[in-house]
Scaffold this active site. Sequence first.
Site: not given
Length: 299
Positions: A51-52, A140, A145, A211
Amino acid sequence: MVYDSKPIFGTMIPAMVTPFDKDGELDLAQAQALAERLVDNGADGLVINGTTGESPTVFYPQKMKLFRAVVEAVSGRVPIVANVGDNCTADTVQFAKEVEKLGVDGCMLVVPYYNKPPQEGLYQHFRTIAEAIDLPCILYNIPGRCVINMVPETTLRLANDVENIVGVKEASGNLEQIREIIEAAPKGFWVYSGEDEQTYDIMKMGGAGIISTIGNVAPARMREIVDYCAAGDFEAAAKANEALLPLMKELFITSNPIMVKEALNLSGFPVGGLRLPLIPATPEQSAELAEVMRQVGVL
């Protein structure tokens, strides 16, 4: 659960941002430099293009280039986890098989977004992908999201049934849910915090580590928190966590990774802008961020 061995992916794992050049194209040289910088400053694993890392706007051929570049830069120094997850099972299987050839150490598989599968669909999706490759996989769960939450029963079923599903990044924000997974997880299944702010609480419950978003900007500081927690020195961990907490919060005043990229740029390590529909930090956001960075001692 109590961990009797170090998690295979590490304990302080930045979800690395994806650097772009002035034209919005991948800056592979800067990605390699960032990977090296993070490892040199305390990261003992890396998640690439999560995502990042702006995974929704980095398409499959570009993901392959990015994974290959990071492998070239730091393979053998720390585990490299490639985010291959998508909301189509067949596409993810095909892509994961190609990524496996690049020399990464593991794959991350996100809960399918938008199509809203039931829990049995999640189970079959993750099992199908993991059994198609030999690499260890980390799940994850990020309902903020993906709209749906993977419940503990599904996570634990996968942990017990699929040999190479070895962990979960839990970003549900639900500490009771995360506790349930930690307490019932089989040996060799690691539960990671998916939110910097919850790392202390989750590791105190027996979580494996983080994470991390802030790990891009303050890897040594986040390493300190994780190491104190791993050593059972929760008093020192609480102090270190409290000192960094304002920046943890500031990085999420708008959609991630807008602020973490701005923080890296402010710190003198340019990573470029973002791909639409994400937009850069406003001047006001940037000024506020710089002030918080100074307050916590990272600028």
